[in-house]
Structure formats: structure tokens, C-alpha cells
Design a protein around this motif. Structure first.
Motif, mmCIF file in Angstrom:
data_model
loop_
_atom_site.group_PDB
_atom_site.id
_atom_site.type_symbol
_atom_site.label_atom_id
_atom_site.label_comp_id
_atom_site.label_asym_id
_atom_site.label_seq_id
_atom_site.Cartn_x
_atom_site.Cartn_y
_atom_site.Cartn_z
ATOM 1 N N ALA A 87 8.096 15.034 -3.684
ATOM 2 C CA ALA A 87 7.911 13.967 -4.673
ATOM 3 C C ALA A 87 7.962 12.592 -4.003
ATOM 4 O O ALA A 87 7.147 11.717 -4.306
ATOM 5 N N VAL A 88 8.893 12.400 -3.083
ATOM 6 C CA VAL A 88 8.977 11.118 -2.375
ATOM 7 C C VAL A 88 7.714 10.898 -1.541
ATOM 8 O O VAL A 88 7.145 9.806 -1.530
ATOM 9 N N PHE A 89 7.261 11.932 -0.867
ATOM 10 C CA PHE A 89 6.071 11.814 -0.036
ATOM 11 C C PHE A 89 4.828 11.516 -0.884
ATOM 12 O O PHE A 89 3.978 10.724 -0.482
ATOM 13 N N GLN A 90 4.732 12.152 -2.060
ATOM 14 C CA GLN A 90 3.560 11.973 -2.916
ATOM 15 C C GLN A 90 3.560 10.633 -3.639
ATOM 16 O O GLN A 90 2.528 9.973 -3.724
ATOM 17 N N PHE A 91 4.707 10.251 -4.221
ATOM 18 C CA PHE A 91 4.753 9.100 -5.117
ATOM 19 C C PHE A 91 5.260 7.815 -4.466
ATOM 20 O O PHE A 91 5.026 6.735 -4.986
ATOM 21 N N LEU A 92 5.969 7.918 -3.367
ATOM 22 C CA LEU A 92 6.495 6.733 -2.678
ATOM 23 C C LEU A 92 6.217 6.822 -1.176
ATOM 24 O O LEU A 92 7.145 6.850 -0.358
ATOM 25 N N PRO A 93 4.953 6.867 -0.779
ATOM 26 C CA PRO A 93 4.664 7.069 0.654
ATOM 27 C C PRO A 93 5.193 5.945 1.544
ATOM 28 O O PRO A 93 5.519 6.185 2.706
ATOM 29 N N GLN A 94 5.311 4.730 1.015
ATOM 30 C CA GLN A 94 5.819 3.627 1.825
ATOM 31 C C GLN A 94 7.317 3.789 2.108
ATOM 32 O O GLN A 94 7.828 3.227 3.068
ATOM 33 N N SER A 95 8.025 4.557 1.279
ATOM 34 C CA SER A 95 9.463 4.762 1.460
ATOM 35 C C SER A 95 9.798 6.073 2.145
ATOM 36 O O SER A 95 10.971 6.384 2.345
ATOM 37 N N SER A 143 9.513 7.269 5.211
ATOM 38 C CA SER A 143 10.227 7.264 6.491
ATOM 39 C C SER A 143 11.690 6.866 6.314
ATOM 40 O O SER A 143 12.575 7.426 6.965
ATOM 41 N N GLY A 144 11.967 5.910 5.435
ATOM 42 C CA GLY A 144 13.351 5.532 5.160
ATOM 43 C C GLY A 144 14.128 6.643 4.481
ATOM 44 O O GLY A 144 15.298 6.881 4.789
ATOM 45 N N ALA A 148 17.978 11.114 4.582
ATOM 46 C CA ALA A 148 18.174 12.538 4.312
ATOM 47 C C ALA A 148 18.575 13.306 5.560
ATOM 48 O O ALA A 148 19.022 14.450 5.466
ATOM 49 N N ASP A 149 18.428 12.701 6.716
ATOM 50 C CA ASP A 149 18.800 13.352 7.969
ATOM 51 C C ASP A 149 20.305 13.612 8.037
ATOM 52 O O ASP A 149 20.756 14.490 8.763
#
Length: 69
Positions: free
Chosen positions: A41-49, A51-52, A57-58
């Protein structure tokens, strides 16, 4: 969603019986599926965020490994 996942896993046969016997395994699998869903969901809807989010999440695997020690 938890009941749906459990019902699906019970229908798989041996795997369903094995997971039925231990609640911890179910919770780990549920967390795994939730993590995949949140990451997607983060990758799909918030691609600018993305990497952060990945950097934040690491920390989660480290926390998990310390909890199970």
C-alpha cells in the motif's frame, strides 16, 4: 480478517491442521501478511515516501528477533 485467514488455512489440509494447533504461528503469519499488505500500500499510494518507510520499517525485524530470543 483473522477468522477468514484461519478458515482458509484450515481448508488447506495438513498445513491447516498444523496451524490450528498453535496460535503463535497464526499470529506470525497474520503479521507477515499484514506487513506485505502495508508495504504494498505504501509503495502503491505513497511512492515518494517509500524509501523513508523502508528505512523506518527496517527496525521491525531487529525488534522481532530480540523478542523471540
Amino acid at each position: 480478517m483473522y477468522k477468514l485467514l484461519c478458515a482458509l488455512l484450515r481448508g488447506i489440509g495438513h498445513l491447516g491442521r498444523m496451524l490450528h494447533s498453535t496460535r503463535l504461528t497464526r499470529l506470525i503469519l497474520l503479521g507477515l501478511i499484514a506487513g506485505i499488505a502495508v508495504g504494498d500500500a505504501v509503495f502503491q499510494f505513497l511512492p515518494q515516501s517509500a524509501s523513508g518507510f523502508a528505512a523506518a520499517a527496517d527496525l521491525l525485524p531487529t525488534i522481532f528477533l530480540r523478542l523471540i530470543k
